[in-house]
Scaffold this active site. Sequence first.
Site, PDB file in Angstrom:
ATOM      1  N   GLU D  62       0.809  -1.221   0.000  1.00 53.21           N
ATOM      2  CA  GLU D  62       0.000   0.000   0.000  1.00 53.21           C
ATOM      3  C   GLU D  62       0.839   1.267   0.000  1.00 53.21           C
ATOM      4  O   GLU D  62       0.534   2.216  -0.723  1.00 53.21           O
ATOM      5  CB  GLU D  62      -0.981   0.000   1.182  1.00 53.21           C
ATOM      6  N   HIS D 131     -11.562  -4.024   9.893  1.00 55.16           N
ATOM      7  CA  HIS D 131     -12.128  -3.894   8.549  1.00 55.16           C
ATOM      8  C   HIS D 131     -13.340  -2.981   8.501  1.00 55.16           C
ATOM      9  O   HIS D 131     -14.117  -3.031   7.551  1.00 55.16           O
ATOM     10  CB  HIS D 131     -12.504  -5.276   7.981  1.00 55.16           C
TER      11      HIS D 131
HETATM   12  C1  LIG Z   1      -2.939  -4.640   4.180  1.00 56.33           C
HETATM   13  C2  LIG Z   1      -4.025  -5.397   3.500  1.00 56.33           C
HETATM   14  N1  LIG Z   1      -4.217  -5.257   2.191  1.00 56.33           N
HETATM   15  C3  LIG Z   1      -5.191  -5.936   1.563  1.00 56.33           C
HETATM   16  C4  LIG Z   1      -6.012  -6.790   2.260  1.00 56.33           C
HETATM   17  C5  LIG Z   1      -7.142  -7.562   1.566  1.00 56.33           C
HETATM   18  N2  LIG Z   1      -6.787  -8.977   1.532  1.00 56.33           N
HETATM   19  C6  LIG Z   1      -7.207  -9.855   2.454  1.00 56.33           C
HETATM   20  S1  LIG Z   1      -6.561 -11.382   2.237  1.00 56.33           S
HETATM   21  C7  LIG Z   1      -5.737 -10.895   0.881  1.00 56.33           C
HETATM   22  C8  LIG Z   1      -4.915 -11.859   0.086  1.00 56.33           C
HETATM   23  C9  LIG Z   1      -3.693 -12.244   0.779  1.00 56.33           C
HETATM   24  O1  LIG Z   1      -3.007 -13.163  -0.010  1.00 56.33           O
HETATM   25  P1  LIG Z   1      -1.983 -14.137   0.664  1.00 56.33           P
HETATM   26  O2  LIG Z   1      -1.109 -13.367   1.591  1.00 56.33           O
HETATM   27  O3  LIG Z   1      -1.301 -14.876  -0.422  1.00 56.33           O
HETATM   28  O4  LIG Z   1      -2.857 -15.103   1.553  1.00 56.33           O
HETATM   29  P2  LIG Z   1      -3.975 -16.135   1.069  1.00 56.33           P
HETATM   30  O5  LIG Z   1      -5.273 -15.437   1.112  1.00 56.33           O
HETATM   31  O6  LIG Z   1      -3.617 -16.624  -0.283  1.00 56.33           O
HETATM   32  O7  LIG Z   1      -3.935 -17.228   2.084  1.00 56.33           O
HETATM   33  C10 LIG Z   1      -5.965  -9.549   0.613  1.00 56.33           C
HETATM   34  C11 LIG Z   1      -5.399  -8.802  -0.514  1.00 56.33           C
HETATM   35  C12 LIG Z   1      -5.804  -6.883   3.627  1.00 56.33           C
HETATM   36  N3  LIG Z   1      -6.580  -7.654   4.391  1.00 56.33           N
HETATM   37  N4  LIG Z   1      -4.796  -6.204   4.221  1.00 56.33           N
END
Ligand SMILES: Cc1ncc(C[n+]2csc(CCOP(=O)(O)OP(=O)(O)O)c2C)c(N)n1
Lengths: 320, 320, 359, 359
Positions: D62, D131
């Site tokens: 971000e 959130h």
């Molecule tokens: C700082 C932040 N940015 C965006 C999000 C939205 N978000 C929630 S889970 C996620 C995906 C995360 O991907 P990964 O770290 O690969 O974990 P996975 O869901 O694949 O287990 C996102 C973008 C968030 N929760 N926090």
Amino acid sequence: MSHSSQLALLRSMLRIRRIEEAIADRYAEQEMRCPMHLCIGQEAIAVGVCAALSKGDSVFSNHRAHGHYLAKGGSLNAMVAELYGRSTGCCGGRGGSMHLIDLDAGFSGSTPIVGGTVPLAVGAAWASSLKQSEQVTVVFFGDGCFEEGVVHESMNFAKLHKLPVVFVCENNNFSVYTRLNERQPERPLYRVAEAHGLAAYTGNGNDVEEVLAISRKAVGLARQGQGPQFIELHAYRWREHCGPNFDDELNYRTAQEIKAGIHDCPIASYTRKLEKENGNIHLEIERCEAEIQREIAAAFEFALSSKKPSIDDSQGKVYA
Amino acid sequence: MSHSSQLALLRSMLRIRRIEEAIADRYAEQEMRCPMHLCIGQEAIAVGVCAALSKGDSVFSNHRAHGHYLAKGGSLNAMVAELYGRSTGCCGGRGGSMHLIDLDAGFSGSTPIVGGTVPLAVGAAWASSLKQSEQVTVVFFGDGCFEEGVVHESMNFAKLHKLPVVFVCENNNFSVYTRLNERQPERPLYRVAEAHGLAAYTGNGNDVEEVLAISRKAVGLARQGQGPQFIELHAYRWREHCGPNFDDELNYRTAQEIKAGIHDCPIASYTRKLEKENGNIHLEIERCEAEIQREIAAAFEFALSSKKPSIDDSQGKVYA
Amino acid sequence: MKHRDITFAEAIREGLDQSMEKDPRVIVIGEGVPDPKAIFNTTAGLRDKYGNRRVFDMPLSENGMTGICIGAALSGLRPVMVHQRIDFALLAMDQLINNAAKWHYMFDGKASVPLVVRMIVGRGWGQGPQHSQSLQAMFAHAPGIKVIMPTTAYDAKGMLISAIEDNNPVLFIEHRLLHQIKDNVPEEYYRVPLGQAKVLHEGDAVTVAAFSYMAVEALVAAKALKSAMGIGIDVLDMRSVRPLDVASVLNSVRKTGQLIVADTASRTGSIAGELISQVSEQAFDALRTHPVRIACPDHPAPTSHFMTRHYYPGPQMIADEVLKMVGADKTSTNYRELCALMLHDGPHDAPNRGFTGPF
Amino acid sequence: MKHRDITFAEAIREGLDQSMEKDPRVIVIGEGVPDPKAIFNTTAGLRDKYGNRRVFDMPLSENGMTGICIGAALSGLRPVMVHQRIDFALLAMDQLINNAAKWHYMFDGKASVPLVVRMIVGRGWGQGPQHSQSLQAMFAHAPGIKVIMPTTAYDAKGMLISAIEDNNPVLFIEHRLLHQIKDNVPEEYYRVPLGQAKVLHEGDAVTVAAFSYMAVEALVAAKALKSAMGIGIDVLDMRSVRPLDVASVLNSVRKTGQLIVADTASRTGSIAGELISQVSEQAFDALRTHPVRIACPDHPAPTSHFMTRHYYPGPQMIADEVLKMVGADKTSTNYRELCALMLHDGPHDAPNRGFTGPF
Ligand SMILES: Cc1ncc(C[n+]2csc(CCOP(=O)(O)OP(=O)(O)O)c2C)c(N)n1
Ligand SMILES: Cc1ncc(C[n+]2csc(CCOP(=O)(O)OP(=O)(O)O)c2C)c(N)n1
Ligand SMILES: [Mg+2]
Ligand SMILES: [Mg+2]
């Protein structure tokens, strides 16, 4: 590895799977009213890593935490009650699925701001290093999380002070519905950790014994004062990013890809392996299944019969 | 390299040195009332890198920006006036030493939040890539800055989109008064960039021709669409972190270390080299010195005779 | 008790020292903490005394290091982290607001974050747009965090000790111009409770509630008003931004009926507005006239000393607002005397005459 | 002009689409922008139409990505960046406040940052402490930034277009519960100016100034008050947080003499406080009684729907405050009718009956 240890690994994976399936089944009843990220398909990572830990070790996790929490020994009742928003939940209902904690089990907390708990784990390891305790701290995070600068800041400090922390990156190739190749250049993640100076490993996250073997090594070295360790494990998320369902209809991945992912099921493949090595384990599995189902039924009953928090419960404990 | 090109490099370094010495000399008069980070000792990096750029290329920089600004062709008058807080300064006095800009010269801006301009440079490169322009963007930052997560985020995105950006890390072994080894584990910085997938180089930041050679290669590849480049250059800051003086009395570095640093003077060593290669260049240097002194005197006169901003000048231009 | 004047900076150093002495869980970390300048001498000698396992420099990784300190705090340590400028803490907003402020609440009280973060508000000698923000209102909007701004050396020590003993994340905001101001500071370990305003000067005419360095300025105005014009005002040093001691302000306003709030921040969205709002909501009938806010203008701080001269409000502005409220005559000789009494000694952009920059 | 009802989410999509069509410098980037869910369908189809050189997904970075967008904006592009939750933008505070807000000022107007950052405030279905923050006040404290919160689909489109055309960083804050609300939205490209409140309902009794989703709630209260009790109130949809249209509120308050401000944020340090303060400072004499602030309580948002039921203020609270101000009788049958009119259709933690979570 002894047959009983192997069965324990299998059982632990199966238990997580069945619990999440039960959650998914009941989600439509609209009584678990919070976002939920299931780890179905990725159980071997939680189980393999946590099997290398002792109770006094600490685990931090992210939004997709059910498996980590359960594998580390977190209370099932408190988790399910938390999903139902009840007072007996591990956060008294304040947290929901994305905020789990069980300090007795060494599960230090999971939160959904991606990257948020990574430095916390390093800080916990720092504290244990300063206190010269034996504790090792593990943090689970995803391939998406690896893009957060704070992860790099955390690795730098962890290595600088040789902290007993193990970074476990679950690479399921997706951040929500976005593939790794739309977010990162082509290069292995663990190599970046290695360049930061960490001991780094990569492995098949669908193979629980491989995960365990790597984790034993990494946790052992961390405990011996060899500094931070980084493990990248490949796995596949079967269901939608957030929510109880499969998501084939979204078309961000092909039916073939999903099929292949499910084909690599860590539970099915481990079952096959154990059968090959030990002969028929059908009965043992059935016993496990039955026990697990009883445990699950009890947990849901516990949750549903628990006190619903009132307005008073939502107040207070803002300051310690 | 032609003799005149070599002399131009030498002259450019000498000019930066003399300007900063003049600033240091006059700082005690208390009319340049702002924090100031001199690059004396590190001139070869600014000069070598900028010599590889064309006017249309863009440079971003940090708190220690005088050299970068001048090497890129930024207006000396506007800089000195800015240090004096006058209306004719490049920011009309709003910025001071830590905020330089000269868009005509392709100097896009320098700011003192460490790491702050690194993603900006990537964004500028992104824009030029989307516009399919020829422009290359360079960002100068220090070894301390490499600890900021945003640098890693920036490298990731730059590589992902193969952007024409060159990261230039001036490793002077210090962040303020703290040595690298109290802030980072022992491992080469450029290797981390390499692990992110960037083409990475390291070199002697006291050797202007070496800096130029590496920069030519990196800038050329970036311009050809080969993606982001990373250059780590070693150098030594002679004076205090912030302010006009030497700081031997602070004792965070030994007299011997300082002596060795100064002994590696990029200007003295390059002068020796040119003399060895071309015979006596004494007269040429004298001519340079005289020109530079005239230019400096004029710049200070310009600044001191410039309008002092009023309260009105401090208002407005909050929104575009 | 023996009278002993030491500076605000020395008081902080002593507070850190005594806290570390008393409680082995206290550790201190920040960019420059063990360096020769020792964060304006506020951490001088600590590494020699407590060693490099309790006193740390740190990488330039504000968000990561904040998270690391939170993790350490969750694990039984009591870290004190330092930012040489509050502006750098913007990099750590995620950890401060998303984690530190909420951990205790969201995990139902099962854990807490006993963390102190010192943040220094820059001013003077061309600190400029990115090194002299006064961001207390941003941080103070988050429930779960405490934000304090001691003004005197006495409070600096006592409130720092209380902050370190507190089981919550406490942001300890120091105004750079306070560091060299002296005050009587007891040698022993003592606490000053967090969240209470302090009356610095008493009078019936107007209430001036002031934050941090503005309390110093308000006191100058109060003394001058008294001696030159015989006008008495209440000056409250708010000392804490969250919790905000509205009760003390209400008390005073019920007496004076008139309120001026003086803040170090830029005007819109400042904590001064919050305080005025709360007083208007809770004691509207006690107010005889409209409340007044004194703060920096709504633009970034310029660097040039020619421009900062007009950027910061001072005693003159406070006194003028008081006079407007009480309807006093600004053409009298008394008024000229008042102005003379409030003149700043030395250049406006340096803490004192001896200062030769930079800082 | 043809009447056409589309949702707030569709209006945003259309605004983006038409802006991209009109101006090739406009690019759109954010986590999930081109994914199948398309940020609650606000970016659906854009990649197909404008290709992957103008419509981007992005890494989870971000702060870095904000800086990258600022750099692109400085270089002639007009990026629109999206955060699925405003909570994530805390990671980008450094770039937003230290760079985007100040660049134009600190470089004396030599460059500007035409950047739009969309930020979504979560609510409902257990969004919980990390959130569902409503952080507009934190961002709005920084001079140089604009912060807007459109409420209707009409304004969403028109203000988004104005934001994209604006040469300054504009934070475009969308409340999640607005996305599915329909409104008449013209098909053509049009602008709604930034920084002006809009009168949604007129009456003489009380002024209710409301932000974002609270304007929807205020309108429900206003209509019910009118029909059940015959009480008329002004409802102002503030639409913008910075600049804050105090003038419109003063106008209304000069008529009604009574002010309620309703905000989506947690109480202390909210922009509601700022507005109350400014009204108290500037139109004290127009106020007949103390102003009232309606906001979320001073603790993080809990997750459990059993607890969120009481967390968010709604029309009932607004109406009750109005009745208190006008001294109306709460025991009458009219009051029971009023309450019935304001009952929420469906579960309190979902946007509508059909919703089955999660979002
Ligand atoms: C700082 C932040 N940015 C965006 C999000 C939205 N978000 C929630 S889970 C996620 C995906 C995360 O991907 P990964 O770290 O690969 O974990 P996975 O869901 O694949 O287990 C996102 C973008 C968030 N929760 N926090
Ligand atoms: C985000 C941030 N943190 C801390 C500082 C204080 N600071 C200013 S310069 C500096 C040292 C930077 O070191 P390096 O990047 O190596 O550059 P050098 O000064 O050696 O040229 C520090 C810590 C800052 N300006 N910004
Ligand atoms: Mg993933
Ligand atoms: Mg350095």
